[in-house]
Design an enzyme around this catalytic site. Structure first.
Site, PDB file in Angstrom:
ATOM      1  CG  ASP A  26      -0.956 -11.922 -23.436  1.00 52.12           C
ATOM      2  OD1 ASP A  26      -1.967 -11.507 -22.834  1.00 52.12           O
ATOM      3  OD2 ASP A  26      -0.161 -12.752 -22.964  1.00 52.12           O
ATOM      4  CG  ASN A  28      -3.792 -11.122 -19.381  1.00 53.52           C
ATOM      5  OD1 ASN A  28      -3.353 -11.582 -20.441  1.00 53.52           O
ATOM      6  ND2 ASN A  28      -4.940 -11.493 -18.867  1.00 53.52           N
ATOM      7  CG  ASP A  30      -3.976 -14.798 -21.063  1.00 49.98           C
ATOM      8  OD1 ASP A  30      -3.409 -14.181 -21.998  1.00 49.98           O
ATOM      9  OD2 ASP A  30      -5.218 -14.818 -20.926  1.00 49.98           O
ATOM     10  CG  ASP A  34      -5.286  -9.112 -23.711  1.00 50.42           C
ATOM     11  OD1 ASP A  34      -4.923  -7.965 -24.033  1.00 50.42           O
ATOM     12  OD2 ASP A  34      -4.565  -9.895 -23.032  1.00 50.42           O
ATOM     13  CG  ASP A 103     -16.198 -11.300 -38.056  1.00 48.39           C
ATOM     14  OD1 ASP A 103     -17.120 -11.819 -38.710  1.00 48.39           O
ATOM     15  OD2 ASP A 103     -14.995 -11.377 -38.373  1.00 48.39           O
ATOM     16  CG  ASP A 204     -18.416 -15.929 -40.452  1.00 43.59           C
ATOM     17  OD1 ASP A 204     -17.263 -15.849 -40.904  1.00 43.59           O
ATOM     18  OD2 ASP A 204     -18.930 -16.999 -40.072  1.00 43.59           O
ATOM     19  CD  GLU A 256     -16.282 -15.492 -45.120  1.00 43.32           C
ATOM     20  OE1 GLU A 256     -15.204 -16.086 -45.223  1.00 43.32           O
ATOM     21  OE2 GLU A 256     -17.161 -15.833 -44.316  1.00 43.32           O
ATOM     22  CG  HIS A 330      -9.631 -14.682 -40.129  1.00 39.94           C
ATOM     23  ND1 HIS A 330     -10.351 -13.820 -40.932  1.00 39.94           N
ATOM     24  CD2 HIS A 330     -10.505 -15.627 -39.726  1.00 39.94           C
ATOM     25  CE1 HIS A 330     -11.599 -14.233 -40.998  1.00 39.94           C
ATOM     26  NE2 HIS A 330     -11.728 -15.323 -40.273  1.00 39.94           N
ATOM     27  CG  ASP A 331     -10.937 -17.763 -42.912  1.00 35.13           C
ATOM     28  OD1 ASP A 331     -10.739 -18.088 -41.727  1.00 35.13           O
ATOM     29  OD2 ASP A 331     -12.028 -17.318 -43.331  1.00 35.13           O
TER      30      ASP A 331
HETATM   31  O1  ISL Z   1     -11.302 -20.935 -44.328  1.00 36.24           O
HETATM   32  C1  ISL Z   1     -11.650 -21.294 -45.414  1.00 36.24           C
HETATM   33  C2  ISL Z   1     -10.672 -21.882 -46.308  1.00 36.24           C
HETATM   34  O2  ISL Z   1      -9.452 -22.020 -45.691  1.00 36.24           O
HETATM   35  C3  ISL Z   1     -13.023 -21.068 -45.873  1.00 36.24           C
HETATM   36  O3  ISL Z   1     -13.598 -22.177 -46.426  1.00 36.24           O
HETATM   37  C4  ISL Z   1     -13.857 -20.525 -44.737  1.00 36.24           C
HETATM   38  O4  ISL Z   1     -14.258 -21.550 -43.909  1.00 36.24           O
HETATM   39  C5  ISL Z   1     -15.060 -19.813 -45.275  1.00 36.24           C
HETATM   40  O5  ISL Z   1     -14.603 -18.774 -46.077  1.00 36.24           O
HETATM   41  C6  ISL Z   1     -15.900 -19.246 -44.148  1.00 36.24           C
HETATM   42  O6  ISL Z   1     -15.120 -18.484 -43.265  1.00 36.24           O
HETATM   43  C7  ISL Z   1     -15.717 -17.830 -42.195  1.00 36.24           C
HETATM   44  O7  ISL Z   1     -16.594 -18.646 -41.445  1.00 36.24           O
HETATM   45  C8  ISL Z   1     -16.010 -19.735 -40.741  1.00 36.24           C
HETATM   46  C9  ISL Z   1     -14.772 -19.334 -39.940  1.00 36.24           C
HETATM   47  O8  ISL Z   1     -14.078 -20.480 -39.538  1.00 36.24           O
HETATM   48  C10 ISL Z   1     -13.838 -18.457 -40.743  1.00 36.24           C
HETATM   49  O9  ISL Z   1     -12.761 -18.043 -39.961  1.00 36.24           O
HETATM   50  C11 ISL Z   1     -14.653 -17.314 -41.251  1.00 36.24           C
HETATM   51  O10 ISL Z   1     -13.878 -16.345 -41.919  1.00 36.24           O
HETATM   52  C12 ISL Z   1     -17.066 -20.266 -39.826  1.00 36.24           C
HETATM   53  O11 ISL Z   1     -17.588 -19.230 -39.054  1.00 36.24           O
HETATM   54 CA    CA Z   2      -4.170 -12.051 -22.569  1.00 28.29          CA
END
Ligand code: ISL
Ligand code: CA
Length: 561
Positions: A26, A28, A30, A34, A103, A204, A256, A330-331
């Protein structure tokens, strides 16, 4: 095992670093990461030795799913900055010798996207067909599909008396890819970003853009997936996307592709089919949790199954196409907490996993914080979690009789927020992520685990990543050389040979917290061996045929013939 005829490509030789902008830095105060925050850390990213940055969505979004719900593909999310910051980020990334991929979220938009707001207005609106609208069937939803985030996959719209499809949250309506104007609009957006200078896209849930026609009822979620994944026109669309956009740029693409297996993998990434450069397959992150059941319950899993997944995915594409390699994103939970030991062997096991990720064939993806050994967070209350799917799963399971304590334990293990706690930069308040109040709590271990500490300690996980990346870069055999799994059934050791007939390397990894012995009679065929890397400073062996390993001990050897 050897295919020297692989076509060289920059994205095969690259190491990718994934950034979750909201949680990176971050600038700034908040409390939200960013673009200027990322800009201020480009030298740090470069110092790891990576070549490509993958930015999770930064487009304008009401943030129901942290940017995976886009309301304007040509504008930047208010909290992240503006298009000038983005242009500067592209330029500066290039100036530092790296590339930048974005993405592409094109299976769905936000319900606040102009297209959807028009689409919702009337059945005869020109945008109506941009989305998947259906009338009720016998007074109910058009079919029995479920959303990935729980609940029904259809939402009723009072004004026009029809339902729209949303495979994810109801604020993420699915686009209708059968509509040619929709496809053209997405291609235009892609072109717009390429013209701005980006180097590629992570796409995605791209394997879900073509649904089985008629949208049939499914007996269970597994069957529903079969109706959604790699649908009838998927390859046609991706080939069209190549003709219209991708062919015109020297770019990289990674799709993905949860649930894509076997021949469909080959069909998607075969170099002669002109579709995607590589895909993310998810089998190895589905062994200990059932994403189809969606209850976050931990399942027993075996290392032998994990190993077979990696071996099979390598063998499948031998000489045909390219793999991606990742242990988290990130998932997913933190790889270190999941496949290693984030307590007494945190450093050893993180280094073991680094040895693994960076000695596989296929492009490696490192997720922010993985390089300093960040761990899962175990927040005390569900109130501390932000991820919509974690919150939904918690509420759903608790209302169906699972105790809140049990559910919190599952959340601790599998919540997507484990990966989304702020990046830990130093030992100051909030880990140096922000001077304000962070949008999600910082993992309390930031005082010990942070980049400042990692940079100053020569034996840190961070320095080990740098060394491993350097090892990979110094010799193309790590990128292109063959892969052969050894001792398939061993439940503690993951061992494999990389390389060509005349140049071979042994990678040996103890994936367990126990001492173990690895017997490899075939090692006797080599005259000797040279140790290149280990995560234990005093790593020694007497014979390559009989190796004792301490908890999470890893070694990489050059085999001398
Ligand atoms: O996150 C999951 C399991 O914890 C997966 O089922 C995930 O939702 C799936 O792989 C799809 O992910 C992608 O599309 C989603 C988004 O929430 C995820 O962050 C992204 O990586 C919807 O856009
Ligand atoms: Ca910020």
């Amino acid at each position: 095992m050897v295919k020297p005829d692989f076509k060289r490509k920059w994205w095969k030789e690259a190491v990718v670093y994934q950034i979750y902008p909201r949680s990176f830095k971050d600038s700034n105060g908040d409390g939200i990461g960013d673009l200027r925050g990322i800009l201020s850390k480009l030298d740090y990213i470069r110092s790891i030795g990576v070549d490509v940055i993958w930015l999770c969505p930064v487009y304008k979004s009401p943030n129901c799913d942290n940017g995976y719900d886009i309301s304007d593909y040509r504008a930047i999310m208010d909290e992240f900055g503006d298009i000038n910051d983005m242009k500067e980020l592209i330029t500066e990334t290039h100036n530092k010798g790296m590339k930048l991929i974005m993405d592409l979220v094109a299976n769905h938009t936000s319900d606040e996207h102009e297209w959807f707001m028009e689409s919702k207005k009337a059945k005869d609106n020109p945008y109506r067909d941009y989305y998947i609208w259906k009338p009720a069937l016998n007074g109910q939803e058009p079919n029995n599909w479920r959303s990935f985030f729980g609940g029904k996959a259809w939402k009723y719209d009072e004004d026009t008396g029809e339902y729209y499809l949303h495979l994810f949250a109801d604020k993420q309506p699915d686009l209708n890819w059968e509509n040619e104007t929709v496809r053209k609009s997405i291609y235009d957006i892609m072109t717009w970003w390429f013209e701005l200078g980006i180097d590629g896209f992570r796409m995605d849930v791209i394997n879900m853009i073509s649904k089985t026609s008629g949208l049939p009822d499914a007996d269970n979620f597994g069957e529903q997936l079969a109706y959604i994944i790699n649908g009838p026109r998927f390859h046609e669309y991706i080939q069209e996307m190549n003709r219209e956009v991708l062919d015109k740029y020297d770019c990289m693409t990674v799709g993905e592709c949860f649930g894509t297996v076997g021949e469909e993998v080959v069909n998607t990434v075969s170099e002669d089919r002109n579709e995607l450069d590589m895909i993310f397959r998810m089998e190895h992150v589905c062994l200990d949790v059932d994403l189809v059941a969606g209850n976050m319950k931990r399942l027993d899993w075996k290392l032998s199954d994990f190993k077979k997944i990696f071996a099979e995915k390598d063998y499948l594409l031998e000489g045909v196409g390219w793999n991606s390699q990742f242990l988290m994103n990130h998932d997913q939970p933190r790889a270190l907490s999941r496949f290693g030991n984030d307590k007494e062997y945190r450093v050893e096991s993180a280094k073991m996993l680094a040895t693994f990720l960076l000695t596989l064939r296929g492009t490696p993806y490192i997720y922010q914080g993985e390089e300093i050994g960040m761990t899962n967070a175990a927040f005390e209350s569900i109130e501390d979690y932000r991820d919509l799917s974690s919150i939904y799963t918690y509420n759903y399971e608790v209302s169906n009789g699972v105790s809140p304590e049990e559910m919190l334990e599952r959340i601790h293990r599998f919540s997507r927020d484990n990966a989304r706690t702020p990046m830990q930069w130093d030992a100051s308040e909030h880990g140096g992520f922000t001077e304000g109040k962070p949008w999600i709590k910082v993992n309390p271990n930031y005082k010990e685990i942070n980049t400042a500490q990692a940079e100053s300690d020569k034996d840190s996980i961070y320095h080990y990543y740098r060394d491993m990346i350097k090892l990979r870069k110094d010799n193309l055999v790590w990128v292109y050389g063959g892969f052969k799994l050894l001792a398939e059934e061993d439940e503690k050791v993951f061992a494999y040979v990389r390389g060509e007939e005349e140049e071979q390397y042994l990678v040996i990894l103890n994936f367990s917290g126990d001492e173990t012995r690895f017997i490899w009679p075939e090692g006797g065929a080599y005259r000797s061996q040279e140790l290149l890397v280990s995560n234990y400073a005093d790593h020694r062996i007497n014979s390559i045929c009989d190796i004792n390993l301490r908890p999470y001990e890893a070694g990489v050897y050059k085999l001398i013939q």
